[in-house]
Design an enzyme around this catalytic site. Structure first.
Site, PDB file in Angstrom:
ATOM      1  N   TYR A  43     -47.364 -10.687 -26.646  1.00 19.40           N
ATOM      2  CA  TYR A  43     -46.586  -9.706 -25.890  1.00 19.40           C
ATOM      3  C   TYR A  43     -45.512  -9.049 -26.760  1.00 19.40           C
ATOM      4  O   TYR A  43     -45.110  -7.925 -26.498  1.00 19.40           O
ATOM      5  CB  TYR A  43     -45.899 -10.372 -24.692  1.00 19.40           C
ATOM      6  CG  TYR A  43     -46.730 -10.449 -23.436  1.00 19.40           C
ATOM      7  CD1 TYR A  43     -47.940 -11.110 -23.423  1.00 19.40           C
ATOM      8  CD2 TYR A  43     -46.269  -9.874 -22.251  1.00 19.40           C
ATOM      9  CE1 TYR A  43     -48.687 -11.196 -22.263  1.00 19.40           C
ATOM     10  CE2 TYR A  43     -47.010  -9.961 -21.088  1.00 19.40           C
ATOM     11  CZ  TYR A  43     -48.222 -10.624 -21.100  1.00 19.40           C
ATOM     12  OH  TYR A  43     -48.952 -10.704 -19.948  1.00 19.40           O
TER      13      TYR A  43
ATOM     14  N   LYS B 293     -55.593 -22.600 -27.887  1.00 23.50           N
ATOM     15  CA  LYS B 293     -56.955 -22.310 -28.357  1.00 23.50           C
ATOM     16  C   LYS B 293     -56.999 -22.758 -29.812  1.00 23.50           C
ATOM     17  O   LYS B 293     -57.295 -21.974 -30.741  1.00 23.50           O
ATOM     18  CB  LYS B 293     -57.241 -20.809 -28.178  1.00 23.50           C
ATOM     19  CG  LYS B 293     -58.695 -20.409 -28.408  1.00 23.50           C
ATOM     20  CD  LYS B 293     -59.639 -20.899 -27.337  1.00 23.50           C
ATOM     21  CE  LYS B 293     -61.081 -20.586 -27.719  1.00 23.50           C
ATOM     22  NZ  LYS B 293     -62.069 -21.222 -26.813  1.00 23.50           N
TER      23      LYS B 293
ATOM     24  N   ASP C 202     -59.941 -22.115 -22.266  1.00 20.97           N
ATOM     25  CA  ASP C 202     -61.144 -21.886 -21.445  1.00 20.97           C
ATOM     26  C   ASP C 202     -61.409 -23.095 -20.546  1.00 20.97           C
ATOM     27  O   ASP C 202     -61.698 -22.971 -19.360  1.00 20.97           O
ATOM     28  CB  ASP C 202     -62.365 -21.535 -22.317  1.00 20.97           C
ATOM     29  CG  ASP C 202     -62.558 -22.465 -23.506  1.00 20.97           C
ATOM     30  OD1 ASP C 202     -61.638 -23.269 -23.813  1.00 20.97           O
ATOM     31  OD2 ASP C 202     -63.624 -22.407 -24.139  1.00 20.97           O
TER      32      ASP C 202
ATOM     33  N   ASP D  21     -49.711 -16.101 -18.561  1.00 22.78           N
ATOM     34  CA  ASP D  21     -49.870 -14.968 -17.638  1.00 22.78           C
ATOM     35  C   ASP D  21     -51.152 -15.157 -16.840  1.00 22.78           C
ATOM     36  O   ASP D  21     -51.174 -15.036 -15.608  1.00 22.78           O
ATOM     37  CB  ASP D  21     -49.927 -13.672 -18.456  1.00 22.78           C
ATOM     38  CG  ASP D  21     -50.136 -12.446 -17.577  1.00 22.78           C
ATOM     39  OD1 ASP D  21     -49.462 -12.364 -16.529  1.00 22.78           O
ATOM     40  OD2 ASP D  21     -50.964 -11.591 -17.928  1.00 22.78           O
TER      41      ASP D  21
ATOM     42  N   ASP E 289     -51.639 -16.807 -12.681  1.00 18.35           N
ATOM     43  CA  ASP E 289     -52.308 -16.070 -11.595  1.00 18.35           C
ATOM     44  C   ASP E 289     -53.396 -16.943 -10.976  1.00 18.35           C
ATOM     45  O   ASP E 289     -53.542 -17.002  -9.754  1.00 18.35           O
ATOM     46  CB  ASP E 289     -52.961 -14.772 -12.109  1.00 18.35           C
ATOM     47  CG  ASP E 289     -52.062 -13.558 -11.913  1.00 18.35           C
ATOM     48  OD1 ASP E 289     -50.823 -13.742 -11.949  1.00 18.35           O
ATOM     49  OD2 ASP E 289     -52.589 -12.450 -11.733  1.00 18.35           O
TER      50      ASP E 289
END
Ligand code: IPM
Ligand code: MG
Length: 356
Positions: free
Chosen positions: A142, A191, A223, A247, A251
């Site tokens: 970001y 990751k 994942d 982020d 959600d």
């Protein structure tokens, strides 16, 4: 005690839900003998319309001089075609960066009276669901270098994910400290099978874990974490992760509770100044129609009392009032189900005040 709160109603339903939250905070002030003063200020699309930029300097100054910031929502289709750095969302990143709010706490809680709304099979959430996503908020992709350049096939665009040791260390500490007050489990999501930044992330989290022997730490690739969240969400207590993974996963975590309109968030830095906002968006289609669910913002107000003002009892008073209203069967449209009583934004706010 006296507290100064900067309020940023923003766009869409933002003003509707912030208004109700301020009334709830006023009522808390009366009940517990505190004075809250509110300074309303501009950010997001409304700031673009009124002063030509999403995050005016004056807004930043007001926020910096406050004890906490309460934000409704920013953005809407009206501003969707503006270039990236002029969009309403830019205000959010600017506030996070400028106020140094590196730790984003996003609790995903399944409220007992709303358990029907959960999108997962009921046996997967038997006994409730209560997890906390701790998202790094001022680093990573970001805030990394981005741009356009000429590549092998013509114009290309790039964004960079970079994390420094201190950035990882401080967010990891926040996660471990929170875990100490909960079920003492931290899952760090990265990751690391691919990304070098993730390998550093994982090593630093391991190091910080040494200081918290009573907390159990495990690591998941992002994942797998996304999959585990819908397979068996109850395995999680605190999830700590990067800005972008957080982020996405927050959600997902909020949606499995079925009530995205219910969930608050806190963005915290190294001192007590924090920013509090619902995790849902600005819902322009129902703005100003007395239809929005104010509970996520009201609960963000509770988080403000807890994290910025150290008013735990007062925070719990709000949270119990919200649960009582739900138990009494009142629902806004987004969480309505058969046999319940549908109310608007204002009435929902009043009901919370009455139950305080
Ligand atoms: C969030 C939002 C923001 C983010 C957007 C609106 C910039 O999705 O707070 O999760 O990506 O951080
Ligand atoms: Mg998001």
């Amino acid at each position: 005690m006296k507290f100064h709160i900067a309020t940023i109603p923003g766009d869409g339903i933002g003003p509707d839900i912030v208004e109700q939250t301020l009334l709830v905070l006023k009522k808390i002030g009366e009940k517990f003998g505190h004075t809250f003063t509110f300074t309303e200020t501009l950010a997001g699309g409304i700031a673009i319309d009124q002063v030509g930029e999403p995050l005016p300097q004056e807004t930043l100054t007001i926020c910096k001089n406050s004890d906490a910031v309460l934000l409704g929502a920013v953005g809407g289709p009206k501003w969707d075609t503006l270039p990236g750095d002029q969009r309403p969302e830019k205000a959010l990143l600017g506030l996070r960066g400028e106020l140094g709010l590196f730790a984003n706490l996003r609790p995903a809680l399944l409220y007992e009276p709303l358990k029907e709304a959960c999108t997962l099979r009921s046996d997967l959430v038997e006994g409730g669901l209560d997890l906390m996503v701790v998202r790094e908020l001022t680093g990573g992709i970001y805030f990394g270098e981005r741009g356009r350049r000429q590549g092998k096939y013509g114009e290309e665009a790039y964004d960079t994910e970079a994390y420094s040791k201190p950035e990882v260390e401080r967010i990891a500490r926040v996660a471990f400290e929170i875990a100490l007050k909960r079920n003492k489990r931290v899952t760090s999501v990265d990751k690391a099978n691919i990304l070098e930044s993730s390998r550093l992330w994982r090593a630093v989290v391991e190091e910080v874990a040494q200081d918290y022997p009573e907390v159990e730490l495990n690591h998941l690739y992002v994942d797998n974490a996304a999959m585990q969240l819908v397979r068996n969400p109850k395995q999680f207590d605190v999830l700590v992760t990067t800005n972008m993974f957080g982020d996405i996963l927050s959600d997902e975590a909020s949606m499995i509770t079925g009530s995205i309109g219910m969930l608050p968030s806190a963005s915290l830095g190294k001192n007590s100044l924090g920013m509090y906002e619902p995790i849902h968006g600005s819902a322009p289609d129902i703005a100003g129609q007395d239809k929005a669910n104010p509970l996520a913002t009201i609960l963000s107000g509770a988080m403000m009392l807890r994290h910025s003002f150290q008013l735990e009892e007062e925070a719990r008073a709000i949270e119990s009032a919200v649960i009582k209203v739900l138990e009494q069967g009142y629902r806004t449209g987004d969480i309505m189900s058969v046999g319940m009583k549908q109310v608007g934004t204002t009435e929902m706010g009043q009901l919370v005040q009455e139950n305080l």
